[in-house]
Design an enzyme around this catalytic site. Structure first.
Site, PDB file in Angstrom:
ATOM      1  N   CYS A  61       0.817  -1.220   0.000  1.00  0.00           N
ATOM      2  CA  CYS A  61       0.000   0.000   0.000  1.00  0.00           C
ATOM      3  C   CYS A  61       0.850   1.269   0.000  1.00  0.00           C
ATOM      4  O   CYS A  61       2.057   1.232   0.166  1.00  0.00           O
ATOM      5  CB  CYS A  61      -0.925  -0.009   1.210  1.00  0.00           C
ATOM      6  SG  CYS A  61      -0.028   0.197   2.759  1.00  0.00           S
ATOM      7  N   ALA A  64       2.904   1.894   3.081  1.00  0.00           N
ATOM      8  CA  ALA A  64       4.114   1.071   3.103  1.00  0.00           C
ATOM      9  C   ALA A  64       5.228   1.730   2.288  1.00  0.00           C
ATOM     10  O   ALA A  64       6.389   1.729   2.692  1.00  0.00           O
ATOM     11  CB  ALA A  64       3.823  -0.320   2.558  1.00  0.00           C
TER      12      ALA A  64
END
Ligand code: CFM
Length: 542
Positions: A61, A64
């Site tokens: 994501c 991240a």
């Protein structure tokens, strides 16, 4: 018998077989991301678009990409995850980014996972107060000079304003640099959006704030897009030191706040991972006049080439001589290790599906081992990472990319100083040194190899089943599935427990590890109970 006929399949059969299993609309979309390569006339690939719901993707994501990847490896900035505890927990050191403070007293927050641990009540009534409290607490306990706040999905959904909190807390805690990132997991189609958001934040809040020039060597460079996984940056630092090259900042492996703040005192930016940091390279050129070149320190040949490029850029004979000496010296051990490993690895097959740069860079190492890369792809690369930066003007900006803030950078009034004149740059270009360029992965892959963007789990299984590579490179989500199919998987995100793999030292480690992995037959011995035991099968009778 069946296996033999499978082996004879050509690479171009893959696409038809895989697409036939998908619903029509899905097949149409995926067909644009599964491409048979031709390095002489590079085909267009669909990349950086939304994953189709229901498909098991390798992607991560936006949070991240921002917190985990770009900012996380800096040891003296407290990175607070504003969100439920899982987000902070799962981005806590799983990537094996290492750091080495000069003294035990030096600030190092890498071992900690800071999170606001949002609960249901915070989702209902808002989490800004809890975030302020977390910042106060972190400040009391550690007295850091900088605190970064990272937004997770719920923060965006409920409308907490992390930037307002950051401004408020800067007033309350003078002297602490506090800044936030709107990097909610859903903000982009992958980690890649998080890289861009992080790059903007680095530029707005850290880079170029301290003019101190430190270091013993006069040839000053930054290495961008290197994150010290498994100690890669340590190997690079040691090599540059040996050559007499001053490393001002690594972004962001083994880095500190001060490295970011003084990065503009370097005279050249090397870009390792183009995907995650090309924005900073561009911004630093515009603001400070520092040119950038694409470099690769993965693979012994690539490392030598990169060192020579640095020598060529500075145009100093002593430096170039020293670089040649170091290369000659290092190549002795490299060649010996390579020869030994190649005896076993020659002719073996590899597949690489990793991130946004390693699927390209690690092909160098496989080449050195005499191995062939049959198929490769990125999880979240853009078309330029596949086809080269020349396609950037033709990339369509969609709603998802527009979601990411674009910042306007102009020449820094005080610090802009072109490191080379136009004539000098042209001269270097005419001698083969390419600035602001990246030719992408496809140009370096053989004709007829398969390039696949955002590989799905189903496609991965089919690749393994149809082509039986000797090693499959990906991450932990893929590891055990592939190994249960009898093929060893080497993690190229966190290197399993291995590394460093960068520079000459790293190449030697890689040769040894791959020799061991790709030539092992142990995974072929593994049989699930239902494959080796007699099973009683029955059917319902109605
Ligand atoms: Fe760049 Fe990276 Fe990579 Fe990456 Fe990553 Fe990574 Fe990666 Mo995992 S910054 S794109 S977002 S080289 S964490 S250190 S290994 S997917 S190929």
């Amino acid at each position: 018998m069946e296996e033999n006929s499978k082996k004879k399949l050509q690479m171009d059969d893959f696409k038809d077989i895989v697409l036939a299993a998908y619903p029509k609309k899905v097949a149409k979309k995926r067909s644009k991301s599964i491409i048979l390569n031709d390095p002489d006339s590079i085909p267009q690939i669909q990349a950086n678009v939304r994953t189709i719901p229901g498909i098991i993707t390798q992607r991560g994501c936006t949070y991240a990409g921002c917190k985990g990847v770009v900012l996380g490896p800096t040891r003296d900035i407290i990175s607070i995850t504003h969100g439920p505890i899982g987000c902070g927990f799962y981005s806590w050191l799983t990537r094996r980014n290492q750091t080495k403070p000069a003294t035990p007293e030096e600030e190092n927050y890498i071992p900690y996972a800071f999170s606001t641990d949002m609960q249901d009540s915070n989702i209902v009534f808002g989490g800004e107060e809890k975030l302020k409290q977390a910042i106060r607490e972190a400040n009391e306990l550690f007295h850091p000079k900088a605190i970064a706040i990272f937004s997770t999905c719920p923060v965006g959904l409920i409308g907490d304003d992390v930037h307002r909190v950051a401004r408020h807390m800067m007033e309350e805690l003078p002297g602490v640099n506090i800044f936030g990132f709107s990097c909610e997991g859903y903000r982009g189609v992958s980690q890649s959006a998080g890289h861009h958001i992080a790059n903007n934040g680095l530029f707005k809040n850290l880079i170029g704030r301290d003019d101190t020039v430190e270091g013993k060597f006069k040839f000053r460079i930054n290495v961008l897009g290197e994150y010290n996984i498994g100690g890669d940056a340590f190997a690079i630092e040691a090599l540059l030191e040996k050559c007499g090259i001053q490393l001002v900042a690594t972004m962001s492996g083994n880095s500190t706040r001060k490295q970011f703040e003084t990065a503009h005192t370097a005279d050249l930016n090397l870009v390792m991972c183009h995907r995650s940091i090309n924005y900073v390279a561009e911004m630093m050129e515009t603001a400070f006049g520092i040119p950038w070149i694409k470099a690769n320190l993965i693979g012994a040949e690539a490392t030598a080439k990169t060192l020579r490029k640095i020598g060529q850029y500075f145009g100093n004979k002593d430096l170039s001589d020293r670089i040649e000496e170091v290369i000659a010296e290092e190549m002795i051990a490299v060649s010996a290790a390579r020869e030994k490993a190649t005896l076993k690895t020659k002719g073996k097959l590899a597949m690489l599906f990793v991130g946004g740069s390693r699927a390209h860079h690690y092909q160098e190492l496989f080449d050195e081992l005499g191995m062939r890369t049959l198929s490769a792809g990125y999880e979240f690369g853009h078309r330029d990472d596949y086809e080269g930066r020349r396609v950037i003007p033709s990339i369509q900006i969609d709603a998802d990319s527009r979601n990411i803030e674009e910042i306007t950078v102009t020449k820094d009034a005080l610090r802009y100083a072109p490191r080379k004149t136009e004539a000098e740059l042209n001269d270097l270009k005419s001698k083969g040194l390419e600035f602001n360029g990246y030719d992408g992965m496809m140009k370096e892959m053989a004709k007829g190899t398969l390039v696949i963007d955002d590989l799905s789990h189903y496609e991965m299984e089919k690749l393994v089943e149809m082509y039986h590579p000797d090693v499959f490179c990906a991450g932990v989500k893929e590891k055990y599935c592939v190994q249960k199919m009898g093929i060893p998987l080497k993690q190229l995100h966190n290197y399993d427990s291995g590394g460093p793999y960068a520079a000459f030292e790293g190449a030697i480690n890689f040769y040894k590890d791959i020799e061991m992995i790709a030539c092992s037959t142990i995974f072929k011995q593994m049989k699930a109970p239902w494959e080796c035991e007699e099973m009683v099968e029955a059917e319902y009778a109605y």
